[in-house]
Design an enzyme around this catalytic site. Sequence first.
Site, PDB file in Angstrom:
ATOM      1  N   ASN A  14       0.877  -1.170   0.000  1.00 16.42           N
ATOM      2  CA  ASN A  14       0.000   0.000   0.000  1.00 16.42           C
ATOM      3  C   ASN A  14       0.915   1.220   0.000  1.00 16.42           C
ATOM      4  OD1 ASN A  14      -1.768   2.067   0.454  1.00 16.42           O
ATOM      5  ND2 ASN A  14      -2.418   1.400   2.494  1.00 16.42           N
ATOM      6  N   TRP A  15       1.009   1.847  -1.146  1.00  9.80           N
ATOM      7  CA  TRP A  15       1.913   2.993  -1.259  1.00  9.80           C
ATOM      8  C   TRP A  15       1.344   4.255  -0.618  1.00  9.80           C
ATOM      9  CZ3 TRP A  15       4.669   3.051  -6.749  1.00  9.80           C
ATOM     10  CH2 TRP A  15       5.653   2.060  -6.749  1.00  9.80           C
ATOM     11  N   LYS A  16       0.082   4.216  -0.235  1.00  8.42           N
ATOM     12  CA  LYS A  16      -0.568   5.403   0.344  1.00  8.42           C
ATOM     13  C   LYS A  16      -0.332   6.601  -0.592  1.00  8.42           C
ATOM     14  CE  LYS A  16      -0.169   3.123   4.736  1.00  8.42           C
ATOM     15  NZ  LYS A  16      -0.065   3.162   6.181  1.00  8.42           N
ATOM     16  N   HIS A  40      -9.504   1.153   4.824  1.00  2.00           N
ATOM     17  CA  HIS A  40      -8.228   1.349   5.518  1.00  2.00           C
ATOM     18  C   HIS A  40      -8.460   2.266   6.718  1.00  2.00           C
ATOM     19  CE1 HIS A  40      -4.121   2.441   6.426  1.00  2.00           C
ATOM     20  NE2 HIS A  40      -3.770   1.355   5.769  1.00  2.00           N
ATOM     21  N   GLU A 100      -6.836   4.607   7.839  1.00  2.00           N
ATOM     22  CA  GLU A 100      -6.602   6.027   7.567  1.00  2.00           C
ATOM     23  C   GLU A 100      -7.834   6.669   6.936  1.00  2.00           C
ATOM     24  OE1 GLU A 100      -2.902   5.469   5.476  1.00  2.00           O
ATOM     25  OE2 GLU A 100      -1.996   4.831   7.368  1.00  2.00           O
ATOM     26  N   GLU A 147      -5.295  -5.186  10.215  1.00  2.00           N
ATOM     27  CA  GLU A 147      -4.287  -4.160  10.471  1.00  2.00           C
ATOM     28  C   GLU A 147      -4.587  -3.462  11.795  1.00  2.00           C
ATOM     29  OE1 GLU A 147      -2.303  -2.852   6.557  1.00  2.00           O
ATOM     30  OE2 GLU A 147      -3.974  -1.505   6.917  1.00  2.00           O
ATOM     31  N   GLY A 183       2.512   2.066  10.712  1.00  2.00           N
ATOM     32  CA  GLY A 183       3.465   3.177  10.590  1.00  2.00           C
ATOM     33  C   GLY A 183       4.183   3.513  11.890  1.00  2.00           C
ATOM     34  N   SER A 204       3.439  -2.391  10.116  1.00  6.37           N
ATOM     35  CA  SER A 204       4.892  -2.487  10.308  1.00  6.37           C
ATOM     36  C   SER A 204       5.466  -3.844   9.923  1.00  6.37           C
ATOM     37  CB  SER A 204       5.273  -2.117  11.745  1.00  6.37           C
ATOM     38  OG  SER A 204       4.846  -0.801  12.038  1.00  6.37           O
ATOM     39  N   GLY A 209       2.919  -1.223   4.133  1.00  9.16           N
ATOM     40  CA  GLY A 209       3.018   0.202   3.833  1.00  9.16           C
ATOM     41  C   GLY A 209       4.455   0.598   3.559  1.00  9.16           C
ATOM     42  N   GLY A 210       5.112   1.131   4.558  1.00  8.73           N
ATOM     43  CA  GLY A 210       6.470   1.671   4.434  1.00  8.73           C
ATOM     44  C   GLY A 210       7.444   0.773   3.681  1.00  8.73           C
TER      45      GLY A 210
HETATM   46  P1  13P Z   1       3.074   0.203   7.548  1.00  4.40           P
HETATM   47  O1  13P Z   1       3.561  -1.093   6.940  1.00  4.40           O
HETATM   48  O2  13P Z   1       3.835   1.391   7.082  1.00  4.40           O
HETATM   49  O3  13P Z   1       2.944   0.096   9.029  1.00  4.40           O
HETATM   50  O4  13P Z   1       1.584   0.416   6.970  1.00  4.40           O
HETATM   51  C1  13P Z   1       0.689  -0.612   7.051  1.00  4.40           C
HETATM   52  C2  13P Z   1      -0.529  -0.238   6.291  1.00  4.40           C
HETATM   53  O5  13P Z   1      -1.268   0.640   6.672  1.00  4.40           O
HETATM   54  C3  13P Z   1      -0.802  -0.946   5.035  1.00  4.40           C
HETATM   55  O6  13P Z   1      -2.083  -0.686   4.586  1.00  4.40           O
END
Ligand code: 13P
Length: 256
Positions: free
Chosen positions: A13-15, A99, A101, A171, A177, A217, A238-239
């Site tokens: 997920n590149w956000k 998600h 977010e 999640e 994050g 994470s 994500g990251g």
């Molecule tokens: P991180 O891997 O950066 O914690 O993000 C997870 C995420 O929200 C994937 O959708």
Amino acid sequence: MNRKYRKTVIAGNWKMNMTASEIKPFIEQLKENMPKTRACDVVLCTPAVMIPAMIKAGKEVKVAAGGQDVSKYEKGAYTGEVSATQLADIGTKYCIVGHSERRQYHHEDDMLVNAKARALLEKGIAPIICVGESLEQREAGVTMEYVAYQVKAALNGIDATQLRRCIIAYEPIWAIGTGKTATAEQAQEVCEGIRAVIRKIYGARPARAVSILYGGSMNAKNAAELLAQPDIDGGLIGGASLKPVDFATIIAASNQ
Ligand code: 13P
């Protein structure tokens, strides 16, 4: 993972990161570091404008493109929204919904998440449905009740045939994050619980076939241990998905 019954999916997920022009070099680096054979489906979910570039660059390495959100409406006067029809038309295969977010910053509730998942299924796109508790909920000991409710609500009105296309991503919000990963035991416990909820609604066979991912994470170091759990069928990353070498390492970890 349990490859006998279900697919392993490694999804990034590149956000709101990267640009379309950065995709080609990213995919090239990913390719250089990717294991020769792999036993999972790989998806990268980008902002909608970058999906065509991802489809083009990803083809050669068999990386599918995914969206990060969709409108619940089919079409019409909804300025700024992107419909499932529009995503399907450009060849999008997957799309994240719910998600945390979006739930947090855009006040999306479980009914809306359900409507979005259904809109995607109508157009043949696999929804990656995100669920997960906050730190307060975990500390109050209501994690499983809360996540069970989210899963039930998200799947409302989705039949067993459509369920086959659905992917659930667990999640925990406190792990996103933050660099604070759920332990493999904590993640397994909730993913197993999610499968039990699905079993109650749809029966044993459909529940056995649903891929449940862990997100929060997940990285090159901890992926193997998380993926070794019987009910964790992949990751939503994500990251670490922004770093081609790390993402390739996670893909390789799913080969175990
Ligand atoms: P991180 O891997 O950066 O914690 O993000 C997870 C995420 O929200 C994937 O959708």
